[in-house]
Design an enzyme around this catalytic site. Sequence first.
Site, PDB file in Angstrom:
ATOM      1  N   ASP A  92     -10.069  -5.569  -3.416  1.00 55.32           N
ATOM      2  CA  ASP A  92      -9.438  -4.512  -2.620  1.00 55.32           C
ATOM      3  C   ASP A  92     -10.349  -3.280  -2.633  1.00 55.32           C
ATOM      4  O   ASP A  92     -10.658  -2.729  -3.690  1.00 55.32           O
ATOM      5  CB  ASP A  92      -8.085  -4.180  -3.246  1.00 55.32           C
ATOM      6  CG  ASP A  92      -7.243  -3.228  -2.429  1.00 55.32           C
ATOM      7  OD1 ASP A  92      -7.802  -2.294  -1.838  1.00 55.32           O
ATOM      8  OD2 ASP A  92      -6.011  -3.419  -2.408  1.00 55.32           O
ATOM      9  N   HIS A 152      -7.446  -5.847   0.708  1.00 58.79           N
ATOM     10  CA  HIS A 152      -6.241  -5.025   0.873  1.00 58.79           C
ATOM     11  C   HIS A 152      -5.388  -5.438   2.076  1.00 58.79           C
ATOM     12  O   HIS A 152      -4.314  -4.873   2.281  1.00 58.79           O
ATOM     13  CB  HIS A 152      -6.663  -3.553   1.030  1.00 58.79           C
ATOM     14  CG  HIS A 152      -5.561  -2.561   0.835  1.00 58.79           C
ATOM     15  ND1 HIS A 152      -4.991  -2.304  -0.398  1.00 58.79           N
ATOM     16  CD2 HIS A 152      -4.922  -1.731   1.716  1.00 58.79           C
ATOM     17  CE1 HIS A 152      -4.051  -1.384  -0.267  1.00 58.79           C
ATOM     18  NE2 HIS A 152      -3.982  -1.008   0.997  1.00 58.79           N
ATOM     19  N   SER A 188       0.833  -1.198   0.000  1.00 58.19           N
ATOM     20  CA  SER A 188       0.000   0.000   0.000  1.00 58.19           C
ATOM     21  C   SER A 188       0.873   1.256   0.000  1.00 58.19           C
ATOM     22  O   SER A 188       1.646   1.460  -0.936  1.00 58.19           O
ATOM     23  CB  SER A 188      -0.964  -0.054   1.186  1.00 58.19           C
ATOM     24  OG  SER A 188      -1.962   0.931   1.077  1.00 58.19           O
TER      25      SER A 188
END
Length: 282
Positions: A228, A261, A149
């Site tokens: 995600d 995610h 991320s």
Amino acid sequence: MTIKTLSTHASFGGTQLFCQHASREIDLPMRFSVFLPPQAKQGKVPALLYLAGLTCTEETFMIKAGAQRHAAELGIALMTPDTSPRGANLPGDADSWDFGVGAGFYLDATQQPWTRHYRMESYIVAECLPLLATEFPIDAQRLGIFGHSMGGHGALTLALRHPGLFKSVSAFAPICAPSRCPWGKKAFGGYLGDDEAAWAQHDASSLMAAQGSAPYPPGILIDQGLDDQFLPTQLNPQAFEAACAKVGQPLTMRQHAGYDHGYYFVSTFMEDHLNHHARALL
């Protein structure tokens, strides 16, 4: 430079350490974690630097990613710094989860009041990595970088900004074009100001598109979950894919139905990433 060991744990024949030191670049105490595989007892080993995402700490990866078992088999050390300075107590630094504390974005701020402490790029490149290579049996000539991320953004940008430092790079659900997404616009506007030319210097897609040739000929690996929640608005993998195609950079962009995610996703594909780096480092 004095490193304070906060805790030590045996793990898969190796050693998991959590540490703290007084950082000259950050001008505050900084924490990091290191996993040394059993092979480190015989001599220096290659190492992977992992950069974690928004709200995470130096503990997140080591606790959640499940990387130590395979790293011990391969003989690769793992290292991760904290995601931002802590204790600066700047106005607004704890008002939101995506800016300030826990959200350093792996760059050096140029705007007040962030310039004194928010120097994560210089901290990692000029202080943390040399310190780890000096104090632990880590081979500084065999380093790879990866992240998740915001940390995936950091891994891609630091790999492109410091190509001689890292031999390999990969990422999980990275913020590929922060100049084009809400997270990045907020962070870049706060840390770097309004000049979007400065933003481009910390945007992986812009940096890749500006390359004269493929900076990592053996290839870059990215994994992205299709469930995600941040994919539609924040991540822009297609922008990085297009930039790689433009300069002939080999890229393996894997997309996975059903994965979100979080670290269930990250841990599922962790062994593949360690193997990707091992091919370059071992």
